[in-house]
Design a protein around this motif. Sequence first.
Motif, PDB file in Angstrom:
ATOM      1  N   ALA A 117      -7.555  -4.681  -4.268  1.00 15.43           N
ATOM      2  CA  ALA A 117      -8.270  -4.653  -2.990  1.00 15.43           C
ATOM      3  C   ALA A 117      -8.117  -3.322  -2.257  1.00 15.43           C
ATOM      4  O   ALA A 117      -8.975  -2.969  -1.444  1.00 15.43           O
ATOM      5  N   TYR A 118      -7.065  -2.563  -2.550  1.00 11.13           N
ATOM      6  CA  TYR A 118      -6.915  -1.262  -1.879  1.00 11.13           C
ATOM      7  C   TYR A 118      -8.024  -0.297  -2.273  1.00 11.13           C
ATOM      8  O   TYR A 118      -8.282   0.679  -1.565  1.00 11.13           O
ATOM      9  N   PHE A 123     -18.581  -6.493   0.409  1.00 18.62           N
ATOM     10  CA  PHE A 123     -17.409  -5.732   0.865  1.00 18.62           C
ATOM     11  C   PHE A 123     -16.746  -4.958  -0.270  1.00 18.62           C
ATOM     12  O   PHE A 123     -15.997  -4.020  -0.029  1.00 18.62           O
ATOM     13  N   ARG A 124     -17.026  -5.329  -1.522  1.00 16.59           N
ATOM     14  CA  ARG A 124     -16.469  -4.608  -2.668  1.00 16.59           C
ATOM     15  C   ARG A 124     -17.295  -3.380  -3.034  1.00 16.59           C
ATOM     16  O   ARG A 124     -16.956  -2.651  -3.969  1.00 16.59           O
ATOM     17  N   HIS A 175     -11.005  -0.831  -1.883  1.00 15.77           N
ATOM     18  CA  HIS A 175     -12.046  -0.991  -0.876  1.00 15.77           C
ATOM     19  C   HIS A 175     -11.573  -0.738   0.545  1.00 15.77           C
ATOM     20  O   HIS A 175     -12.386  -0.784   1.478  1.00 15.77           O
ATOM     21  N   THR A 176     -10.270  -0.450   0.713  1.00 13.98           N
ATOM     22  CA  THR A 176      -9.740  -0.365   2.078  1.00 13.98           C
ATOM     23  C   THR A 176      -8.860   0.843   2.361  1.00 13.98           C
ATOM     24  O   THR A 176      -8.658   1.173   3.523  1.00 13.98           O
ATOM     25  N   SER A 177      -8.322   1.493   1.340  1.00 16.89           N
ATOM     26  CA  SER A 177      -7.225   2.426   1.589  1.00 16.89           C
ATOM     27  C   SER A 177      -7.637   3.902   1.559  1.00 16.89           C
ATOM     28  O   SER A 177      -7.775   4.503   0.494  1.00 16.89           O
ATOM     29  N   GLU A 210       0.823  -1.212   0.000  1.00 22.71           N
ATOM     30  CA  GLU A 210       0.000   0.000   0.000  1.00 22.71           C
ATOM     31  C   GLU A 210       0.860   1.266   0.000  1.00 22.71           C
ATOM     32  O   GLU A 210       0.610   2.201  -0.760  1.00 22.71           O
ATOM     33  N   THR A 226     -17.746  -0.744  -1.168  1.00 28.98           N
ATOM     34  CA  THR A 226     -17.036   0.452  -0.709  1.00 28.98           C
ATOM     35  C   THR A 226     -15.902   0.730  -1.682  1.00 28.98           C
ATOM     36  O   THR A 226     -15.115  -0.152  -1.992  1.00 28.98           O
ATOM     37  N   ASN A 227     -15.833   1.969  -2.172  1.00 27.78           N
ATOM     38  CA  ASN A 227     -14.794   2.339  -3.134  1.00 27.78           C
ATOM     39  C   ASN A 227     -14.202   3.679  -2.706  1.00 27.78           C
ATOM     40  O   ASN A 227     -14.883   4.707  -2.778  1.00 27.78           O
ATOM     41  N   TYR A 228     -12.942   3.653  -2.276  1.00 22.86           N
ATOM     42  CA  TYR A 228     -12.252   4.872  -1.873  1.00 22.86           C
ATOM     43  C   TYR A 228     -11.527   5.548  -3.040  1.00 22.86           C
ATOM     44  O   TYR A 228     -11.066   6.679  -2.898  1.00 22.86           O
TER      45      TYR A 228
END
Length: 143
Positions: free
Chosen positions: A76-77, A109-110, A79-81, A53, A112-114
């Motif tokens: 995957a980042y 869980f996918r 959805h998380t970063s 990351e 969420t998109n940052y």
Amino acid sequence: MTKPIYVLNGPNLNLLGTREPEIYGHDTLDDIRDALLERVDGRTLEFRQTNSEGELVDWVQEASRDGAAIILNAGAYTHTSIALHDALRACTVPVIEVHLSNPAAREAFRQTNYVAPAATATIAGLGPRGYHVALDAAIRMTA
């Protein structure tokens, strides 16, 4: 000299071609890179992949400073970063988000998109062809 277009790829994209080919297809990341190099139309590409990351955030900052545009598959980042989101918000160049699959049609869980709120455009669900569409758009945006 024209600035390069950065094509940045996040975690597990080095496994393309073998990881869940029913979702992501059989093309490898090298196949995608080679196909883009054939289409780059005299431009330079900086094509990279990382599972880290922090390294991806560093590359986004570098691309904003030294590049013409960013094509980003954050994996995957996406959805998380929040760190990646913040780096993208600081970008001064167009950012085109790419997904091989369509995350909106997948697991909860996918959803969420940052990345999308900080991107100029999003291309999803076209498989490797999405990178071609993104490259065409980046070239047009920076002509």
